[in-house]
Each structure stands twice: as structure tokens, then as C-alpha cells.
Design an enzyme around this catalytic site. Structure first.
Site, PDB file in Angstrom:
ATOM      1  N   HIS A 177      -9.381  10.492   4.595  1.00 35.03           N
ATOM      2  CA  HIS A 177      -9.308   9.545   3.403  1.00 35.03           C
ATOM      3  C   HIS A 177      -9.805  10.113   2.488  1.00 35.03           C
ATOM      4  O   HIS A 177     -10.637  10.799   2.445  1.00 35.03           O
ATOM      5  CB  HIS A 177      -9.915   8.085   3.775  1.00 35.03           C
ATOM      6  CG  HIS A 177      -9.266   7.127   2.864  1.00 35.03           C
ATOM      7  ND1 HIS A 177      -9.740   7.024   1.489  1.00 35.03           N
ATOM      8  CD2 HIS A 177      -8.626   6.051   3.295  1.00 35.03           C
ATOM      9  CE1 HIS A 177      -8.942   5.864   1.133  1.00 35.03           C
ATOM     10  NE2 HIS A 177      -8.654   5.344   2.119  1.00 35.03           N
TER      11      HIS A 177
ATOM     12  N   HIS B  42     -10.811   9.838   8.489  1.00 33.44           N
ATOM     13  CA  HIS B  42     -10.475   8.374   8.584  1.00 33.44           C
ATOM     14  C   HIS B  42      -9.944   7.834   9.875  1.00 33.44           C
ATOM     15  O   HIS B  42     -10.175   6.779  10.336  1.00 33.44           O
ATOM     16  CB  HIS B  42      -9.744   8.079   7.346  1.00 33.44           C
ATOM     17  CG  HIS B  42      -9.503   6.491   7.076  1.00 33.44           C
ATOM     18  ND1 HIS B  42     -10.416   5.771   7.049  1.00 33.44           N
ATOM     19  CD2 HIS B  42      -8.210   5.913   6.521  1.00 33.44           C
ATOM     20  CE1 HIS B  42      -9.827   4.516   6.840  1.00 33.44           C
ATOM     21  NE2 HIS B  42      -8.622   4.593   6.900  1.00 33.44           N
TER      22      HIS B  42
ATOM     23  N   GLU C  28       0.786  -1.124   0.096  1.00 35.89           N
ATOM     24  CA  GLU C  28      -0.002  -0.036  -0.091  1.00 35.89           C
ATOM     25  C   GLU C  28       0.902   1.337   0.034  1.00 35.89           C
ATOM     26  O   GLU C  28       2.198   1.172   0.145  1.00 35.89           O
ATOM     27  CB  GLU C  28      -0.983   0.166   1.178  1.00 35.89           C
ATOM     28  CG  GLU C  28      -2.039  -1.221   1.048  1.00 35.89           C
ATOM     29  CD  GLU C  28      -3.047  -0.923   2.226  1.00 35.89           C
ATOM     30  OE1 GLU C  28      -2.669  -0.196   3.310  1.00 35.89           O
ATOM     31  OE2 GLU C  28      -4.083  -1.802   2.218  1.00 35.89           O
TER      32      GLU C  28
ATOM     33  N   ARG D 140      -0.108   8.555   9.977  1.00 38.15           N
ATOM     34  CA  ARG D 140      -0.062   7.008   9.993  1.00 38.15           C
ATOM     35  C   ARG D 140       0.403   6.393   8.463  1.00 38.15           C
ATOM     36  O   ARG D 140      -0.303   6.735   7.477  1.00 38.15           O
ATOM     37  CB  ARG D 140      -1.441   6.494  10.380  1.00 38.15           C
ATOM     38  CG  ARG D 140      -1.529   4.941  10.289  1.00 38.15           C
ATOM     39  CD  ARG D 140      -3.006   4.520  10.586  1.00 38.15           C
ATOM     40  NE  ARG D 140      -4.178   4.836   9.432  1.00 38.15           N
ATOM     41  CZ  ARG D 140      -4.686   3.756   8.830  1.00 38.15           C
ATOM     42  NH1 ARG D 140      -4.944   2.724   9.390  1.00 38.15           N
ATOM     43  NH2 ARG D 140      -5.486   4.243   7.828  1.00 38.15           N
TER      44      ARG D 140
ATOM     45  N   ARG E 276      -1.664   9.728   0.831  1.00 37.89           N
ATOM     46  CA  ARG E 276      -3.103   9.746   1.161  1.00 37.89           C
ATOM     47  C   ARG E 276      -3.354  11.394   1.525  1.00 37.89           C
ATOM     48  O   ARG E 276      -4.444  11.990   0.806  1.00 37.89           O
ATOM     49  CB  ARG E 276      -3.428   9.113   2.492  1.00 37.89           C
ATOM     50  CG  ARG E 276      -4.440   8.037   2.179  1.00 37.89           C
ATOM     51  CD  ARG E 276      -4.739   7.205   3.460  1.00 37.89           C
ATOM     52  NE  ARG E 276      -4.425   5.914   2.800  1.00 37.89           N
ATOM     53  CZ  ARG E 276      -4.883   4.825   3.885  1.00 37.89           C
ATOM     54  NH1 ARG E 276      -5.454   5.162   5.260  1.00 37.89           N
ATOM     55  NH2 ARG E 276      -5.053   3.534   3.567  1.00 37.89           N
TER      56      ARG E 276
HETATM   57  C1  LIG Z   1     -13.359   2.013   6.994  1.00 35.45           C
HETATM   58  C2  LIG Z   1     -11.980   1.579   7.659  1.00 35.45           C
HETATM   59  C3  LIG Z   1     -11.130   0.889   6.963  1.00 35.45           C
HETATM   60  C4  LIG Z   1      -9.823   0.763   7.666  1.00 35.45           C
HETATM   61  N1  LIG Z   1      -8.933  -0.146   7.178  1.00 35.45           N
HETATM   62  C5  LIG Z   1      -7.640  -0.083   7.862  1.00 35.45           C
HETATM   63  C6  LIG Z   1      -6.673  -1.149   7.424  1.00 35.45           C
HETATM   64  O1  LIG Z   1      -6.973  -1.793   6.112  1.00 35.45           O
HETATM   65  N2  LIG Z   1      -5.630  -1.407   8.092  1.00 35.45           N
HETATM   66  C7  LIG Z   1      -5.425  -0.796   9.309  1.00 35.45           C
HETATM   67  O2  LIG Z   1      -4.354  -1.215  10.059  1.00 35.45           O
HETATM   68  N3  LIG Z   1      -6.392   0.031   9.756  1.00 35.45           N
HETATM   69  C8  LIG Z   1      -7.443   0.104   9.149  1.00 35.45           C
HETATM   70  N4  LIG Z   1      -8.457   1.108   9.716  1.00 35.45           N
HETATM   71  C9  LIG Z   1      -8.000   1.667  11.096  1.00 35.45           C
HETATM   72  C10 LIG Z   1      -8.329   0.711  12.264  1.00 35.45           C
HETATM   73  O3  LIG Z   1      -9.361  -0.156  11.754  1.00 35.45           O
HETATM   74  C11 LIG Z   1      -8.657   1.230  13.249  1.00 35.45           C
HETATM   75  O4  LIG Z   1      -7.513   2.055  13.610  1.00 35.45           O
HETATM   76  C12 LIG Z   1      -8.425   0.013  14.423  1.00 35.45           C
HETATM   77  O5  LIG Z   1      -9.440  -1.022  14.210  1.00 35.45           O
HETATM   78  C13 LIG Z   1      -8.812   0.559  15.935  1.00 35.45           C
HETATM   79  O6  LIG Z   1      -9.003  -0.599  16.605  1.00 35.45           O
HETATM   80  P1  LIG Z   1      -9.323  -0.179  18.324  1.00 35.45           P
HETATM   81  O7  LIG Z   1      -9.418  -1.557  18.817  1.00 35.45           O
HETATM   82  O8  LIG Z   1      -8.458   0.640  18.830  1.00 35.45           O
HETATM   83  O9  LIG Z   1     -10.554   0.543  18.111  1.00 35.45           O
HETATM   84  P2  LIG Z   1     -12.180  -0.021  17.705  1.00 35.45           P
HETATM   85  O10 LIG Z   1     -12.040  -0.971  16.638  1.00 35.45           O
HETATM   86  O11 LIG Z   1     -12.567   1.303  16.768  1.00 35.45           O
HETATM   87  O12 LIG Z   1     -12.804  -0.459  18.831  1.00 35.45           O
HETATM   88  C14 LIG Z   1     -13.181   0.509  19.776  1.00 35.45           C
HETATM   89  C15 LIG Z   1     -14.000  -0.387  20.747  1.00 35.45           C
HETATM   90  O13 LIG Z   1     -14.511   0.481  22.000  1.00 35.45           O
HETATM   91  C16 LIG Z   1     -15.816   0.789  22.135  1.00 35.45           C
HETATM   92  N5  LIG Z   1     -16.335   1.980  22.798  1.00 35.45           N
HETATM   93  C17 LIG Z   1     -16.086   3.194  22.578  1.00 35.45           C
HETATM   94  N6  LIG Z   1     -16.288   4.084  23.544  1.00 35.45           N
HETATM   95  C18 LIG Z   1     -16.880   3.431  24.549  1.00 35.45           C
HETATM   96  C19 LIG Z   1     -17.395   3.728  25.744  1.00 35.45           C
HETATM   97  N7  LIG Z   1     -17.492   5.065  26.242  1.00 35.45           N
HETATM   98  N8  LIG Z   1     -17.599   2.482  26.754  1.00 35.45           N
HETATM   99  C20 LIG Z   1     -17.455   1.322  26.208  1.00 35.45           C
HETATM  100  N9  LIG Z   1     -17.061   0.939  25.210  1.00 35.45           N
HETATM  101  C21 LIG Z   1     -16.697   2.002  24.282  1.00 35.45           C
HETATM  102  C22 LIG Z   1     -16.643   0.249  20.966  1.00 35.45           C
HETATM  103  O14 LIG Z   1     -17.976  -0.053  21.066  1.00 35.45           O
HETATM  104  C23 LIG Z   1     -15.506  -0.650  20.228  1.00 35.45           C
HETATM  105  O15 LIG Z   1     -16.000  -1.885  20.590  1.00 35.45           O
HETATM  106  C24 LIG Z   1      -9.659   1.326   9.086  1.00 35.45           C
HETATM  107  C25 LIG Z   1     -10.807   2.124   9.592  1.00 35.45           C
HETATM  108  C26 LIG Z   1     -11.934   2.125   9.045  1.00 35.45           C
HETATM  109  C27 LIG Z   1     -12.995   2.895   9.825  1.00 35.45           C
END
Ligand SMILES: Cc1cc2nc3c(=O)[nH]c(=O)nc-3n(C[C@H](O)[C@H](O)[C@H](O)COP(=O)(O)OP(=O)(O)OC[C@H]3O[C@@H](n4cnc5c(N)ncnc54)[C@H](O)[C@@H]3O)c2cc1C
Length: 565
Positions: free
Chosen positions: A259, A369, A129, A404, A308
Site C-alpha cells: 500500500h 498490505h 475506489e 487485487r 496502487r
Molecule cells: C488496514 C487494512 C485495511 C484494509 N481495508 C480493506 C478494505 O477496505 N476492503 C477490503 O476488501 N479489504 C481490506 N483489507 C483487506 C482485508 O481486510 C483482508 O483481506 C480480510 O479481512 C481478510 O479476512 P480473513 O477472514 O481472510 O482473515 P483475517 O481477518 O485476517 O482473520 C484471520 C484470522 O485467523 C486467525 N489466525 C491466524 N493464524 C492462526 C492460527 N495459526 N491459529 C488460529 N487462528 C489463527 C487470526 O487470529 C484471525 O482471527 C484491509 C486490510 C488491512 C490490514
């Protein structure tokens, strides 16, 4: 106008209490990884998540996970690419941890059941990528990596759900962190639990308190701060806001990745919008202006595959010149069969909206994004507040710096959740963290009605979007402070305390810190572009900006070292 921030949100007193050794807030890749690692190491883990276990950005991730898994590739090369993307603001130590431990963490994820795309001989299929000089992205189901990662981790957690050592509370929002008695300067004491509100029906009701020796915040990003974002509805900056209110430093908040190719669904579209992955351009799709011309040619040597932020800003410029709301992505020349096979998820999402990827131009525009900033953490995921850890997108671990590198965020979730879980487990076992008694933090409190959210988003969009300047940011800072002032109170709540209101309060707090930090940083770098300071200023600004709340609620900005150890 100096308008203070509050140290807690207006909420009913907890009606019930539970206890754990460690609480994990969030169930994306970071939260689930932390919970699974902790379960083997401490007696009692509590996982609280705002939606179902599969909620969050993780399940939406398309492209993949970056790791030096090819025998020809090295962590050192991955480190170099990451540092270049981070534009001088990465913590090199954090990036080194990310790239050296990353391959092993990805193998462990596979051992937990995640199935990535492979070649006929069984080897992992690795793609490239933007910004990577090697093929090092593992992916699943073509463009459905996050769904597979989430499926595998949720299955692991569900398999141990009957284990009395782990409790999962779904559909529950953490409203605030609980803290011990303040220090002599009036700063909140150690984090010792959370207050949470049960959103749906369950064995518990209303607002409760969960006490623990340590809390790991894994709440994901801030997408809902902006009018349109690829992030799901749950991305309301809760982690950043609860951390700040409990005394933790937040950092790099001004760095936001927009994005370039997000489906444009009309001026009225709000909230989560479908992402058209960079991989579509990687396979040869073109960006066209309203005259059908490829406008990226001549703007950057890599044309549509420029970094990006360059593509996003070029699109905004073209839209401005043309007075249009969107440009177009053209992949018709790639062929229907190829497109359908390579991008099944995107094909489906577009088809649901009446767009045939093989025949139609796809209207696209940039949208929020990814957030580089968050709760400031060291190499073990520890925040500046004792008892509080942060991991994943909610954290500022220093791996992303000002921007990032594609597909590094899922990897960050894996690597730093493992590190934080190990450290928290050690701290519990050795007695470094103990259960403290929570005390109420002082009034005023605040609660912003959900009806204010579109206004906050419009302010953030106008002032703190892909192009920023002092006038726009100054106006945003003032307008957001005005809204904060309206809804602070020492009286019983005039607004009914419920999920949408708490979330909107967090959106407002996050937008406010973002605008203040973006106004202070008088240069352009990565995900922060100022038209009035277009150059990168390494003399004055090769530094991280951290923000904390003073005991009187004033936001204090200071420069924090890039390496926190
Ligand atoms: C469309 C899209 C495509 C992407 N593609 C990529 C990719 O190909 N590769 C890559 O590396 N990254 C990608 N990213 C970024 C990546 O997905 C995220 O940065 C990563 O998944 C974040 O993971 P996380 O566990 O930190 O948070 P998340 O997966 O966002 O999880 C957050 C959790 O916290 C919970 N939560 C939030 N607030 C509260 C609260 N107050 N109380 C209780 N629970 C709460 C939510 O319900 C959720 O379960 C993409 C993002 C998007 C949106």
C-alpha cells in the site's frame, strides 16, 4: 544451497483431544462466515482463533466491500474491472462467482446485522475506489467498515455460543494440520484435524489435538513476513505454512500488494503500521516530495489516483532519488471539519501520534498490505489436499490474480466462505469425507527462535519488496535457506516450543516460498515487479506458479491452470 523444508514443526505431543465435524481456523470475515453457515448444516463445528473472535485484518479494514448493488451497475462490469486489476492471472470462473454472488452475500451480511452507511433516503451510500468504473463500495462508519463487519459477525456467533453444536476456542494457535497415513509415494494423507496450543488461560491447557472430517483454513494474510505492514500481528502466514507442510499446493505466493500510503513512524518502526486509506487521495489529498512538490503529476495521467502499485513504486523511486525514508501526504486544503467527519478513524489514529490531519503534512511510505497468494483452491474452496479447504486471504482462489482490485477481499471472504461451508457440509453429510486416524509426519522438525524474526523480515524487505531483481532475490533465497538449515533438527527441541517461535517458523517458511517463486517468475506483473525483467511476458508467464513439498521436503514449483473448476 538446497535446504529442505520440514513437514511439521517441533511441538509437544497433544495432551488432550476433542472432535468436530468441521474445524474452522480463524475468525475474520471468512472464518466467521464459514462457521455461521456451517452451524446450520453440520452437527458440530469447532472454531479456533489465535486471538479474540475479533482478531485479524478484517476489523482493520477501512474502505469497504465492493459489490454491484447499484441498479445501474452489473456483475459483468465488476468482473471486467477485477480482471483488469488481476493482470491476466485471474480465474475468470472464480471472479464470476465473486461478482454474481457478491451482492446477495452483502445483503445477507446486512441481514446478520451489519449496518452500512446510507443516504438520507435510506439507500446504501456507494463510493468508488481505484480501478472501479462504478460507485460500488459499501462502507460503514465512514472509514470503519471492517470494525462494523466484525462486530456484526462476532455478535451472531456469540448469540449461539451456548449451542452445543458449536464450540469456540479463542487464544489458541493451530500449530499444524493432522494428516492420515501417507500414500504410496510418501505424500501426506487426507487432512483429519489440527494440533493447537492454548495461548491464554482456559478450560484446556497446552497442546491438544482436534479431530475432524474437514478443516477450513481462514487464517488471513502474511504481513509479518515484511518489516512493516498494515496487517495485525497475527498475520504470520500460518495458513500457507501449515497447508504446505500437510501436502497442499500453494500458489501466486509472489504477488504481494504494497500500500502506497502507510504512516511512516521512523526507521525503527516494526510490525503493524497505520494505513492512510486510498479514499483520502480519492477526496483530493496530494503526495509531496521533500521539496513540497506533487511528484505524481506527469508520472501517471491519474496522478495520485493511479493504481496502487504504480503509486507505491513511484514513492519508492522518489525516496531513492532523494535519499529519504518517506514522502508526505497533504490534505490540509480539504479542511479540518470535512476530514474529521469523513475519516474519523484515521483522524483519531493520527491525533494519537501528535499529527493534526488538518494542519500537518503526514509522513507516509509504502508497506506490505495484501497477499494474493495462498493455499490453492478450486471454486468450492477445496485445496489439493483431501479434507482441507481454504478461504479468505489465506487462500489463492484465483479472484485476485496478480493484483487485487480495491475492496474485493472482504467480498472474497464472504462469497468463498459460503461456498466452502456448503461444500464441506455436503461432503460430511454424504460421507465423501470421513474421520481418518492421524499419523505422525516424518522428522526432521523445525523451530525458529522468535529473535530471528527481524532478520527474516529484513531479508524479505530487501529482496522481495516493491522492486525485485535476480541478485536480490537470489541472496534472499540463500539467506533464508541458511536460517532454515540452522534450525532443523531430529533431536528434542533446543528452542522452547511456544507461540512466538511457531509463528516465526511460519514467517520464515512463507518468506522462503515467496522468494523462490519471485525468483522463478522472470517478468513484471501486478504485485510482482522485477527491475531486470520490467515487461509483462504473456508468452512465457501467463500462468500460475504453484508450490508443493515433495516427500523429502524439497520445494517443487510447477505451472497450475488458471481455472481449477
Ligand atoms: C488496514 C487494512 C485495511 C484494509 N481495508 C480493506 C478494505 O477496505 N476492503 C477490503 O476488501 N479489504 C481490506 N483489507 C483487506 C482485508 O481486510 C483482508 O483481506 C480480510 O479481512 C481478510 O479476512 P480473513 O477472514 O481472510 O482473515 P483475517 O481477518 O485476517 O482473520 C484471520 C484470522 O485467523 C486467525 N489466525 C491466524 N493464524 C492462526 C492460527 N495459526 N491459529 C488460529 N487462528 C489463527 C487470526 O487470529 C484471525 O482471527 C484491509 C486490510 C488491512 C490490514
Amino acid at each position: 544451497m538446497t535446504v529442505r523444508f520440514v513437514h511439521r514443526l517441533t511441538a509437544p505431543a497433544p495432551g488432550w483431544t476433542t472432535t468436530a465435524d468441521v474445524i474452522v481456523v480463524g475468525s475474520g470475515i471468512a472464518g466467521l462466515t464459514a462457521a455461521l453457515e456451517l452451524r446450520a448444516k453440520v452437527d458440530r463445528v469447532l472454531v479456533v482463533t489465535k486471538g479474540r473472535l475479533s482478531s485479524g485484518s478484517t476489523v482493520w479494514a477501512q474502505g469497504g466491500i465492493a459489490a454491484a448493488l447499484d441498479p445501474e451497475d452489473t456483475p459483468q462490469e465488476h468482473l471486467q474491472d477485477t480482471l483488469v486489476a488481476g493482470a491476466g492471472l485471474c480465474s475468470e470462473d472464480a471472479v464470476r462467482a465473486l461478482v454474481t454472488e457478491g451482492p446477495q452475500r452483502v445483503r445477507e451480511l446486512m441481514a446478520r446485522g451489519a449496518r452500512f452507511d446510507t443516504q438520507p433516503n435510506g439507500d446504501l451510500t456507494l463510493t468508488r475506489e481505484g480501478g472501479h468504473h462504478r460507485d460500488r463500495i459499501v462502507h460503514a462508519g465512514g472509514d470503519a467498515t471492517g470494525a462494523e463487519v466484525s462486530r456484526a459477525l462476532v455478535a451472531q456467533l456469540e448469540a449461539i455460543e451456548s449451542d452445543p453444536g458449536i464450540e469456540v476456542i479463542e487464544n489458541a494457535m493451530v500449530v499444524d494440520l493432522l494428516t492420515a497415513a501417507p500414500d504410496a509415494d510418501g505424500r501426506p494423507g487426507a487432512v483429519c484435524g489440527v494440533t493447537l496450543h492454548i495461548i491464554g488461560e482456559g478450560t484446556r491447557d497446552g497442546v491438544g489435538a482436534a479431530l475432524a472430517k474437514a478443516v477450513i483454513i481462514a487464517t488471513g494474510g502474511i504481513g509479518q513476513v515484511f518489516r512493516s505492514s498494515t496487517n495485525p500481528a497475527s498475520a504470520t502466514g500460518d495458513g500457507l505454512a501449515v497447508g504446505l507442510r500437510a501436502g497442499a499446493a500453494v500458489a501466486d505466493v509472489e504477488f504481494v500488494q504494497f500500500h502506497p500510503t502507510v504512516l511512516w513512524q521512523g526507521a525503527g518502526a516494526r510490525g503493524q503500521q497505520p494505513l492512510i486509506s486510498e479514499a483520502v487521495r480519492g477526496e483530493g489529498a496530494h503526495l509531496l516530495n521533500s521539496h513540497g512538490e506533487r511528484f505524481m503529476m506527469g508520472r501517471h495521467e491519474l496522478a495520485e489516483l493511479a493504481p496502487r502499485d504504480v503509486v507505491a513504486r513511484s514513492i519508492v523511486q522518489v525516496m531513492k532519488e532523494e535519499g529519504s525514508d518517506n514522502v508526505f501526504l497533504d490534505c490540509r486544503h480539504l479542511g479540518r471539519e470535512f476530514l474529521r467527519g469523513r475519516f474519523p478513524t484515521i483522524w483519531e489514529r493520527l491525533a494519537e501520534r501528535g499529527i493534526d490531519m488538518g494542519n500537518d503534512l503526514i509522513p507516509v511510505a509504502p508497506a506490505q498490505h495484501f497477499h494474493s497468494g495462498g493455499i490453492l483452491t478450486d471454486l468450492r474452496g477445496r485445496s489439493t489436499q483431501p479434507g482441507l479447504y481454504a478461504v479468505g486471504e489465506a487462500a489463492c482462489s484465483g479472484v485476485h490474480g496478480a493484483n487485487r482490485l480495491a475492496s474485493n477481499s472482504l467480498l472474497e471472504g464472504l462469497v468463498f466462505a459460503s461456498r466452502a461451508a456448503a461444500d464441506a457440509a455436503d461432503a460430511v453429510a454424504s460421507g465423501v469425507v470421513r474421520q481418518s486416524q492421524p499419523v505422525d509426519r516424518p522428522a526432521p522438525t523445525s523451530l525458529v527462535p522468535a529473535t530471528m524474526r527481524p532478520q527474516v523480515q529484513a531479508i524479505a524487505h530487501a529482496g522481495a519488496g516493491p522492486f525485485r531483481d535476480a541478485a536480490g532475490l537470489g541472496e534472499a533465497v540463500e539467506q533464508l535457506a541458511g536460517i532454515r538449515a540452522r534450525f532443523q533438527t531430529t533431536q528434542p527441541a533446543a528452542v522452547v516450543p511456544q507461540t512466538a517461535e511457531w509463528e516465526t517458523s511460519n514467517v520464515l517458511a512463507t518468506a522462503s516460498v515467496l522468494a523462490v517463486a519471485a525468483l522463478a517468475r522472470e517478468e513484471s506483473r501486478g504485485g510482482h515487479q522485477r527491475t531486470d525483467f520490467p515487461a509483462t511476458d504473456d508468452v512465457n508467464w501467463a500462468a500460475r506458479l504453484a508450490a508443493t513439498l515433495d516427500p523429502d521436503g524439497r520445494l517443487a514449483l510447477r505451472r497450475a491452470p488458471l481455472e481449477l473448476g
